[in-house]
Design a protein around this motif. Sequence first.
Motif, PDB file in Angstrom:
ATOM      1  N   ASP A 279      23.790  28.945  47.113  1.00 47.10           N
ATOM      2  CA  ASP A 279      24.141  27.695  47.663  1.00 47.10           C
ATOM      3  C   ASP A 279      25.423  27.342  48.281  1.00 47.10           C
ATOM      4  N   ILE A 280      26.112  28.127  48.500  1.00 47.86           N
ATOM      5  CA  ILE A 280      27.094  27.777  49.299  1.00 47.86           C
ATOM      6  C   ILE A 280      26.772  28.004  50.700  1.00 47.86           C
ATOM      7  N   LEU A 281      27.506  26.779  51.409  1.00 44.68           N
ATOM      8  CA  LEU A 281      26.838  26.776  52.791  1.00 44.68           C
ATOM      9  C   LEU A 281      27.710  27.561  53.727  1.00 44.68           C
ATOM     10  N   TYR A 282      26.986  28.494  54.311  1.00 45.09           N
ATOM     11  CA  TYR A 282      27.850  29.754  54.827  1.00 45.09           C
ATOM     12  C   TYR A 282      27.045  30.034  56.090  1.00 45.09           C
ATOM     13  N   GLY A 283      27.796  30.169  57.290  1.00 39.77           N
ATOM     14  CA  GLY A 283      27.238  30.463  58.643  1.00 39.77           C
ATOM     15  C   GLY A 283      26.544  31.668  58.695  1.00 39.77           C
ATOM     16  N   VAL A 284      25.349  31.779  58.885  1.00 38.53           N
ATOM     17  CA  VAL A 284      24.510  33.014  59.061  1.00 38.53           C
ATOM     18  C   VAL A 284      23.789  32.967  60.450  1.00 38.53           C
ATOM     19  N   PRO A 285      23.186  34.239  60.892  1.00 38.19           N
ATOM     20  CA  PRO A 285      22.561  34.109  62.032  1.00 38.19           C
ATOM     21  C   PRO A 285      20.881  33.905  61.612  1.00 38.19           C
ATOM     22  N   VAL A 286      20.273  33.025  62.768  1.00 42.46           N
ATOM     23  CA  VAL A 286      19.009  32.603  62.225  1.00 42.46           C
ATOM     24  C   VAL A 286      18.280  32.617  63.685  1.00 42.46           C
ATOM     25  N   THR A 287      16.787  32.956  63.531  1.00 36.44           N
ATOM     26  CA  THR A 287      15.760  32.519  64.542  1.00 36.44           C
ATOM     27  C   THR A 287      15.164  31.244  64.108  1.00 36.44           C
ATOM     28  N   CYS A 288      14.529  30.387  65.011  1.00 41.30           N
ATOM     29  CA  CYS A 288      13.713  29.223  64.529  1.00 41.30           C
ATOM     30  C   CYS A 288      12.450  29.303  65.377  1.00 41.30           C
ATOM     31  N   THR A 289      11.532  28.916  64.459  1.00 47.81           N
ATOM     32  CA  THR A 289      10.053  28.367  65.114  1.00 47.81           C
ATOM     33  C   THR A 289      10.025  26.979  64.826  1.00 47.81           C
ATOM     34  N   PRO A 290       9.115  26.230  65.592  1.00 45.82           N
ATOM     35  CA  PRO A 290       9.130  24.812  65.598  1.00 45.82           C
ATOM     36  C   PRO A 290       9.102  24.329  63.926  1.00 45.82           C
ATOM     37  N   GLY A 291      10.366  23.655  63.543  1.00 45.21           N
ATOM     38  CA  GLY A 291      10.403  23.064  62.248  1.00 45.21           C
ATOM     39  C   GLY A 291      10.989  23.999  61.265  1.00 45.21           C
ATOM     40  N   LYS A 292      11.324  25.125  61.466  1.00 46.48           N
ATOM     41  CA  LYS A 292      11.476  26.254  60.756  1.00 46.48           C
ATOM     42  C   LYS A 292      12.623  27.003  60.951  1.00 46.48           C
ATOM     43  N   TYR A 293      13.523  27.580  60.038  1.00 43.09           N
ATOM     44  CA  TYR A 293      14.496  28.468  60.341  1.00 43.09           C
ATOM     45  C   TYR A 293      14.403  29.653  59.689  1.00 43.09           C
ATOM     46  N   GLU A 294      14.667  30.853  60.030  1.00 49.53           N
ATOM     47  CA  GLU A 294      14.537  32.031  59.381  1.00 49.53           C
ATOM     48  C   GLU A 294      15.765  33.027  59.514  1.00 49.53           C
ATOM     49  N   ARG A 295      16.312  33.265  58.481  1.00 51.03           N
ATOM     50  CA  ARG A 295      17.636  33.875  58.539  1.00 51.03           C
ATOM     51  C   ARG A 295      17.313  35.289  59.074  1.00 51.03           C
ATOM     52  N   VAL A 296      18.487  36.104  59.651  1.00 53.76           N
ATOM     53  CA  VAL A 296      18.012  37.162  60.337  1.00 53.76           C
ATOM     54  C   VAL A 296      18.738  38.309  59.012  1.00 53.76           C
ATOM     55  N   LYS A 297      17.960  38.886  58.591  1.00 48.04           N
ATOM     56  CA  LYS A 297      18.350  39.808  57.257  1.00 48.04           C
ATOM     57  C   LYS A 297      18.323  41.230  57.679  1.00 48.04           C
ATOM     58  N   GLY A 298      19.064  41.906  56.604  1.00 52.52           N
ATOM     59  CA  GLY A 298      19.050  43.280  56.683  1.00 52.52           C
ATOM     60  C   GLY A 298      19.880  43.912  57.654  1.00 52.52           C
ATOM     61  N   LEU A 299      21.087  43.034  58.197  1.00 52.12           N
ATOM     62  CA  LEU A 299      21.955  43.397  58.944  1.00 52.12           C
ATOM     63  C   LEU A 299      23.161  44.338  57.934  1.00 52.12           C
ATOM     64  N   GLU A 300      23.523  45.391  58.740  1.00 52.50           N
ATOM     65  CA  GLU A 300      24.429  46.377  57.855  1.00 52.50           C
ATOM     66  C   GLU A 300      25.961  45.615  58.108  1.00 52.50           C
ATOM     67  N   ILE A 301      26.533  45.602  56.935  1.00 51.18           N
ATOM     68  CA  ILE A 301      27.786  44.955  56.725  1.00 51.18           C
ATOM     69  C   ILE A 301      28.871  45.914  56.556  1.00 51.18           C
ATOM     70  N   ASP A 302      29.556  46.434  57.417  1.00 54.13           N
ATOM     71  CA  ASP A 302      30.462  47.455  57.266  1.00 54.13           C
ATOM     72  C   ASP A 302      31.842  47.035  56.593  1.00 54.13           C
ATOM     73  N   ALA A 303      32.839  47.955  56.500  1.00 53.41           N
ATOM     74  CA  ALA A 303      34.301  47.265  55.621  1.00 53.41           C
ATOM     75  C   ALA A 303      34.801  46.444  56.125  1.00 53.41           C
ATOM     76  N   PHE A 304      35.161  46.425  57.529  1.00 56.32           N
ATOM     77  CA  PHE A 304      35.984  45.392  58.199  1.00 56.32           C
ATOM     78  C   PHE A 304      35.208  44.178  58.062  1.00 56.32           C
ATOM     79  N   SER A 305      33.928  44.087  58.228  1.00 62.87           N
ATOM     80  CA  SER A 305      32.969  43.000  58.227  1.00 62.87           C
ATOM     81  C   SER A 305      33.002  42.352  57.013  1.00 62.87           C
TER      82      SER A 305
END
Length: 328
Positions: A279-305
């Motif tokens: 529920d936290i509103l948080y900036g994330v990468p998405v792609t969209c198809t008409p009327g729908k967004y989809e999160r880009v999932k499974g990105l590796e998160i390193d220690a700095f990130s």
Amino acid sequence: MAKKPVRVTVTGAAGQIGYAMLYRIASGAMLGPDQPVILQMLELPLEKPQQALKGCMMELEDCAFPLLADMVGTGDPKVAFKDADYALLVGARPRGPGMERKDLLSANAQIFTEQGKAMNEVASRDIRVIVVGNPANTNCYIAMKSAPDLPKANFTSMMRLDHNRAVYHLAAKVGKTVNDVEKMVVWGNHSPTMYPDIRFATIAGQPASKLVDEAWYRNEYIPMIGKRGATVIEARGLSSAASAANAAITHMRDWALGTNGKWVTMGLPSDGSYGIPEDILYGVPVTCTPGKYERVKGLEIDAFSREKMDATLKELLEEQAAVKDLVG
Ligand SMILES: NC(=O)c1ccc[n+]([C@@H]2O[C@H](COP(=O)([O-])OP(=O)(O)OC[C@H]3O[C@@H](n4cnc5c(N)ncnc54)[C@H](O)[C@@H]3O)[C@@H](O)[C@H]2O)c1
Ligand SMILES: O=C(O)C[C@H](O)C(=O)O
């Protein structure tokens, strides 16, 4: 056959962002050149803003936009959100020099509670919402929590201005154009803690992280993107308006019409992915198809990130705690 008009609510319609936004929405820049719109504009129920709104509506008339099927100007949220299909929540107090966006929290929390409740009562059950008024992520959280009968996923906050800033300044650094940049991500809060992450980005097909110096990226670029809003305020004496309106319009356009596989950043209510509490509103990468967004999932998160993403999350959790009593 001509499409049925859709209802688009803009709050704070006579403010600087509203003024930079209304005419582009009515021209088809947001929902496409064949989609008629009915503009439902909300302003404070006070003489001066209502008068200014009347002036904006006169100019809308005088533009003779073929796609503007009708318009309503009002000081009543229940009129403004009635059957709305899209809502751009801009109306709020902007910060002045020396203020941080979170300083606006209590002044604006009330507004978003009231507007969330109004949407819950009268808007289309499928309304798609973007919150622009600052602090945008937490205001969006408040509106979402105040509208329990509407789908949470339809509440989004604006990170697109940060995304656009991140894309432009990366391209400019290596002498390329914004068209050359793909897969930019800006994680977290619309505040100086935001984390523009170029690890997945490419510039003209080359990995961005190989084209720029890491010290520049970490010590100059990240803080510069985070503070760009303040830099514009310092220069203009007013906060960004044209670029903010443009970002909101392109956020909604991409959501409505799709991105053709391109990554963009949206503030979304977390589904728990990337270790962000639900529920936290948080900036994330998405792609969209008409009327729908989809999160880009499974990105590796390193220690700095992880460190950067946790720092911006911590700030969001603090903002959320500060409005706890209002949200219930
Ligand atoms: N998220 C972002 O990237 C981003 C970027 C730029 C600006 N902003 C924010 O957008 C907001 C608007 O900025 P602006 O420059 O247009 O400000 P502005 O002061 O020019 O306009 C705000 C308008 O909202 C109206 N308003 C205030 N409370 C209202 C309410 N309860 N209902 C309806 N209307 C109301 C005001 O009368 C005013 O006309 C500010 O909070 C600003 O900080 C966000
Ligand atoms: O910085 C501000 O207060 C305005 C806006 O959020 C921006 O990023 O330009």
